[in-house]
Design a protein around this motif. Structure first.
Motif, short mmCIF file in Angstrom:
data_model
loop_
_atom_site.label_atom_id
_atom_site.label_comp_id
_atom_site.label_asym_id
_atom_site.label_seq_id
_atom_site.Cartn_x
_atom_site.Cartn_y
_atom_site.Cartn_z
N VAL A 136 1.05 -0.96 0.42
CA VAL A 136 0.22 -0.03 -0.02
C VAL A 136 0.64 1.18 0.16
N ILE A 137 0.45 1.65 -1.02
CA ILE A 137 1.17 3.00 -1.47
C ILE A 137 0.88 4.26 -0.37
N ASP A 138 -0.45 4.28 -0.77
CA ASP A 138 -1.13 5.59 0.20
C ASP A 138 -2.78 5.39 0.60
N ILE A 139 -3.06 5.73 1.52
CA ILE A 139 -4.22 5.33 2.12
C ILE A 139 -4.63 7.29 2.43
N LYS A 140 -6.21 7.16 1.26
CA LYS A 140 -6.97 8.44 1.88
C LYS A 140 -8.49 7.83 2.90
N ARG A 141 -8.68 8.42 3.75
CA ARG A 141 -9.63 8.61 4.28
C ARG A 141 -10.66 9.29 4.08
N ARG A 142 -12.11 10.22 4.24
CA ARG A 142 -13.33 10.69 4.52
C ARG A 142 -14.17 10.02 4.80
N ASP A 143 -15.04 10.92 5.47
CA ASP A 143 -16.25 10.43 6.25
C ASP A 143 -17.85 11.28 6.18
N TYR A 144 -18.59 10.92 5.97
CA TYR A 144 -19.73 12.05 6.05
C TYR A 144 -20.89 11.53 6.99
N VAL A 145 -21.62 12.58 7.33
CA VAL A 145 -22.75 12.58 8.12
C VAL A 145 -24.08 12.70 7.04
N LEU A 146 -24.53 11.47 6.96
CA LEU A 146 -25.91 11.51 5.65
C LEU A 146 -27.02 12.34 6.26
N LYS A 147 -27.99 12.70 5.71
CA LYS A 147 -28.60 13.34 5.90
C LYS A 147 -29.67 12.83 6.73
N ARG A 148 -30.04 11.16 6.26
CA ARG A 148 -30.97 11.27 7.53
C ARG A 148 -30.35 9.68 8.44
N GLY A 149 -29.11 10.60 9.12
CA GLY A 149 -28.20 10.14 9.95
C GLY A 149 -27.78 8.62 9.33
N GLY A 150 -27.19 8.54 10.15
CA GLY A 150 -25.64 7.29 10.05
C GLY A 150 -24.57 7.96 9.56
N ILE A 151 -23.71 6.98 8.69
CA ILE A 151 -21.82 7.72 8.89
C ILE A 151 -21.77 7.35 7.52
N ARG A 152 -21.23 7.32 6.16
CA ARG A 152 -20.27 7.01 5.94
C ARG A 152 -18.96 7.26 5.70
N TRP A 153 -18.55 6.06 4.99
CA TRP A 153 -16.59 5.95 5.36
C TRP A 153 -15.89 6.06 4.08
N ARG A 154 -15.76 6.67 3.21
CA ARG A 154 -14.98 6.14 2.24
C ARG A 154 -13.28 6.32 2.34
N THR A 155 -12.54 5.40 1.90
CA THR A 155 -11.32 4.82 1.43
C THR A 155 -10.74 4.63 0.68
N THR A 156 -9.78 4.75 0.18
CA THR A 156 -9.32 4.74 -1.24
C THR A 156 -7.68 4.33 -1.32
N TYR A 157 -7.46 3.22 -1.85
CA TYR A 157 -6.35 3.27 -1.82
C TYR A 157 -5.27 2.39 -2.75
N LEU A 158 -3.93 3.10 -2.39
CA LEU A 158 -3.15 3.13 -4.36
C LEU A 158 -2.22 2.13 -3.48
N TYR A 159 -1.91 1.25 -4.26
CA TYR A 159 -1.21 -0.21 -3.87
C TYR A 159 -0.47 -0.56 -5.25
N VAL A 160 0.40 -1.93 -4.65
CA VAL A 160 0.61 -2.02 -5.71
C VAL A 160 0.98 -4.08 -5.43
#
Length: 124
Positions: A78-102
């Motif tokens: 794994v060369i790079d990991i980027k994480r973002r989280d979002y609070v959803l309008k209807r409640g709850g949360i979403r995480w987006r994790t992007t991996y750059l790897y070889v």
């Protein structure tokens, strides 16, 4: 000021030191067995078809396209990991994790995004 003193006193407590030492040992042993606490998702290679999975003993390993286990020293780098989280309008949360790897098998560089969503539980 009292809180600062309590915290430093806690670190001197033999029971606390023993707990930290035992936790450190468990975490170190898990790393040796292939557990990666910084990466919760399995990766795969779109070029050669190998995939990550868990062995029967619970360690992360690479399986070749034909289902056989790759050499022990083969891994996705794994060369790079980027994480973002979002609070959803209807409640709850979403995480987006992007991996750059070889890929450790064929050397192909790739990027993948995993999305995990946890919705707010409605009361019963």
């Amino acid at each position: 000021m009292a809180k600062k003193t309590q915290k430093s006193d806690l670190r001197k407590d033999p029971a606390y030191q023993e707990l930290v030492a035992s936790l450190t040992k468990v975490i170190d042993e898990a790393y040796v067995k292939g557990v990666d606490f910084n990466r919760e998702h399995f990766l795969n290679c779109y070029a050669c078809g190998c995939v990550e999975g868990m062995t029967e003993k619970g360690s992360r390993t690479i399986y070749l396209k034909d289902g056989t286990v790759a050499a022990l020293d083969v891994d996705f780098r794994v060369i790079d990991i980027k994480r973002r989280d979002y609070v959803l309008k209807r409640g709850g949360i979403r995480w987006r994790t992007t991996y750059l790897y070889v890929c450790g098998i064929c050397g192909a560089e790739q990027k993948v995004c995993h999305v995990d969503e946890f919705s707010k539980q409605e009361p019963h």
